[in-house]
Design a protein around this motif. Sequence first.
Motif, mmCIF file in Angstrom:
data_model
loop_
_atom_site.group_PDB
_atom_site.id
_atom_site.type_symbol
_atom_site.label_atom_id
_atom_site.label_comp_id
_atom_site.label_asym_id
_atom_site.label_seq_id
_atom_site.Cartn_x
_atom_site.Cartn_y
_atom_site.Cartn_z
ATOM 1 N N ASP A 10 45.316 42.490 44.051
ATOM 2 C CA ASP A 10 43.941 42.747 43.611
ATOM 3 C C ASP A 10 43.491 41.706 42.592
ATOM 4 O O ASP A 10 42.334 41.254 42.614
ATOM 5 C CB ASP A 10 43.828 44.152 43.017
ATOM 6 C CG ASP A 10 43.939 45.238 44.073
ATOM 7 O OD1 ASP A 10 43.752 44.932 45.265
ATOM 8 O OD2 ASP A 10 44.212 46.402 43.707
ATOM 9 N N LEU A 13 42.673 38.544 44.479
ATOM 10 C CA LEU A 13 41.404 38.697 45.186
ATOM 11 C C LEU A 13 40.220 38.589 44.230
ATOM 12 O O LEU A 13 39.180 38.012 44.577
ATOM 13 C CB LEU A 13 41.372 40.042 45.921
ATOM 14 C CG LEU A 13 42.316 40.166 47.121
ATOM 15 C CD1 LEU A 13 42.383 41.599 47.605
ATOM 16 C CD2 LEU A 13 41.884 39.239 48.254
ATOM 17 N N GLU A 14 40.373 39.115 43.034
ATOM 18 C CA GLU A 14 39.307 38.999 42.027
ATOM 19 C C GLU A 14 39.103 37.545 41.622
ATOM 20 O O GLU A 14 37.968 37.093 41.433
ATOM 21 C CB GLU A 14 39.650 39.858 40.811
ATOM 22 C CG GLU A 14 39.516 41.361 41.066
ATOM 23 C CD GLU A 14 39.886 42.191 39.853
ATOM 24 O OE1 GLU A 14 40.059 41.604 38.763
ATOM 25 O OE2 GLU A 14 40.009 43.420 39.989
ATOM 26 N N LEU A 17 37.290 35.807 44.449
ATOM 27 C CA LEU A 17 35.892 36.197 44.523
ATOM 28 C C LEU A 17 35.025 35.307 43.626
ATOM 29 O O LEU A 17 33.852 35.046 43.930
ATOM 30 C CB LEU A 17 35.739 37.669 44.118
ATOM 31 C CG LEU A 17 34.353 38.298 44.260
ATOM 32 C CD1 LEU A 17 33.869 38.218 45.706
ATOM 33 C CD2 LEU A 17 34.375 39.744 43.788
ATOM 34 N N LYS A 18 35.601 34.808 42.542
ATOM 35 C CA LYS A 18 34.853 33.957 41.617
ATOM 36 C C LYS A 18 34.576 32.568 42.196
ATOM 37 O O LYS A 18 33.787 31.809 41.632
ATOM 38 C CB LYS A 18 35.629 33.831 40.298
ATOM 39 C CG LYS A 18 35.756 35.156 39.546
ATOM 40 C CD LYS A 18 36.604 35.015 38.296
ATOM 41 C CE LYS A 18 36.746 36.356 37.585
ATOM 42 N NZ LYS A 18 37.622 36.270 36.390
ATOM 43 N N HIS A 20 33.138 32.156 44.954
ATOM 44 C CA HIS A 20 31.995 32.360 45.848
ATOM 45 C C HIS A 20 30.902 31.335 45.577
ATOM 46 O O HIS A 20 30.542 31.078 44.424
ATOM 47 C CB HIS A 20 31.433 33.771 45.642
ATOM 48 C CG HIS A 20 30.572 34.255 46.764
ATOM 49 N ND1 HIS A 20 29.306 33.779 46.979
ATOM 50 C CD2 HIS A 20 30.806 35.165 47.731
ATOM 51 C CE1 HIS A 20 28.796 34.380 48.026
ATOM 52 N NE2 HIS A 20 29.685 35.228 48.514
ATOM 53 N N THR A 119 33.745 31.570 50.270
ATOM 54 C CA THR A 119 33.537 33.012 50.167
ATOM 55 C C THR A 119 34.877 33.735 50.285
ATOM 56 O O THR A 119 35.848 33.197 50.843
ATOM 57 C CB THR A 119 32.586 33.538 51.258
ATOM 58 O OG1 THR A 119 33.254 33.493 52.524
ATOM 59 C CG2 THR A 119 31.291 32.741 51.311
ATOM 60 N N LEU A 120 34.908 34.964 49.791
ATOM 61 C CA LEU A 120 36.143 35.749 49.870
ATOM 62 C C LEU A 120 36.522 35.985 51.324
ATOM 63 O O LEU A 120 37.706 35.906 51.678
ATOM 64 C CB LEU A 120 35.961 37.078 49.141
ATOM 65 C CG LEU A 120 37.199 37.975 49.089
ATOM 66 C CD1 LEU A 120 38.319 37.298 48.304
ATOM 67 C CD2 LEU A 120 36.864 39.330 48.463
ATOM 68 N N THR A 124 40.098 34.686 52.906
ATOM 69 C CA THR A 124 41.018 35.713 53.389
ATOM 70 C C THR A 124 41.177 35.646 54.908
ATOM 71 O O THR A 124 42.231 36.027 55.444
ATOM 72 C CB THR A 124 40.570 37.118 52.954
ATOM 73 O OG1 THR A 124 39.208 37.348 53.331
ATOM 74 C CG2 THR A 124 40.713 37.281 51.443
#
Length: 440
Positions: A10, A13-14, A17-18, A20, A119-120, A124
């Motif tokens: 997690d 993933l955070e 996300l940054k 983006h 992008t996430l 992924t």
Amino acid sequence: METSRTRQTDFVLERLLKLHPRQIDLGLGRTSRLLSAMGSPEKRLPPVIHVAGTNGKGSSIAYMRAIAEAAGLVVHSYTSPHLIRFHERINLQGKPIEDDDLLAILKECEVANAGSPITLFEITTVAAFVAFSRSSADLLLLETGLGGRLDATNIIKKPLVTAITPVSIDHTEFLGVGIEKIASEKAGIIKPRVPCVVGPQPAEVLKVIKDRANQLNAPVLSHGTDWFLDNRRDDYLVYRDPKGAMKLPWPVLHGKHQVYNAGLAISALRAWSGEFFRLEDFASGLLKVFWPGRLQLLTHGELRKLLPIGVDLWVDGGHNPAAAESLAETIKDWDDSNLVLICALQKNKDIAGFLAPLRDVCRTIVAINLPGKVQGHSPETIFDIASNLGANCMIAKSLTEALEMAGGSSTGTVLICGSLYLAGQALSINGDLVHGSSQT
């Protein structure tokens, strides 16, 4: 159950996300760049069936996976979003990717990306391709995330089959306004000379798909023209195409629309290898398919305990007007005048469009917030729009409070709906598993 590895995943993933981009511009450039940096894993994947559409993508993939596994094939699958944990999206050989493997691959992708905007979903998806390339399988079932033409999964050049589930209005901020424009984006997964299986569509959508397929010399196998579902009854259905007819058991997934998702899955597998799959494989797959959060009946668990024994509890993740229309058609058959909807929707969803088909089949709508950090419409906004539609509406502070409010009657039905995020929260609180295999 959350583990230290889950928490570490997690955190990664955070961080991702940054990365983006400041503005979402759908395209394949970022995905292609990172795949190249990772050694081009997309060139070492198992044979692919690629699925786009508005509703029914995940269910159709679940049917394909169950049928293929019943036939003895080893299957990978990629779906989104997840219900509870991210690792649900990447299934290797019928099971969610292990926490340690997911964490290691995400870190590899993070290093290779070197802080570039992405992008996430794109990064992924690259991680998923890396995982799939390192694990053997006979088939990879691949779901688009958004649209099709510019979706990160559309980096695949030569799938075995493409499939397009029913197309309707959704994600207009990314895909454009108008059903024809959205259909054009979905049809972007069609590849030269690769069969394209098409579910039930409005006439204008089917025209867009066929026009694109004709440009690429791709055979089209569409519902109502090339494959059919006949004699649909509670105990069996008949699937028919030029290869022949099969009398099959009624699918175990609830809802009239699931019959068409099953038909699309059968047609796609027969388009790939019609001689390989037996009647027994299709029948077994329809009976063993597992796809949680889609009109799922909860018969036990922590949320179920909050309702009287005579009240049924259902969960459905549908979140757009077309999904609501399908849901309403199924609810009409329940003939239940004491139905309560517990509803939350994401900020970019059409509240009135979702609630209008459901207004006349429920007694009360209870509006709540979406869980966690998910950006959703406020319960007050849902309340106002539902009231303007003529529905009886209430507001609750939480899902559990909403269930307590809904459980005032000793008979009836409660349906939690409007968002896959809400469905995931419900299943998590209730203690349900969200993954399974037809082999178990």
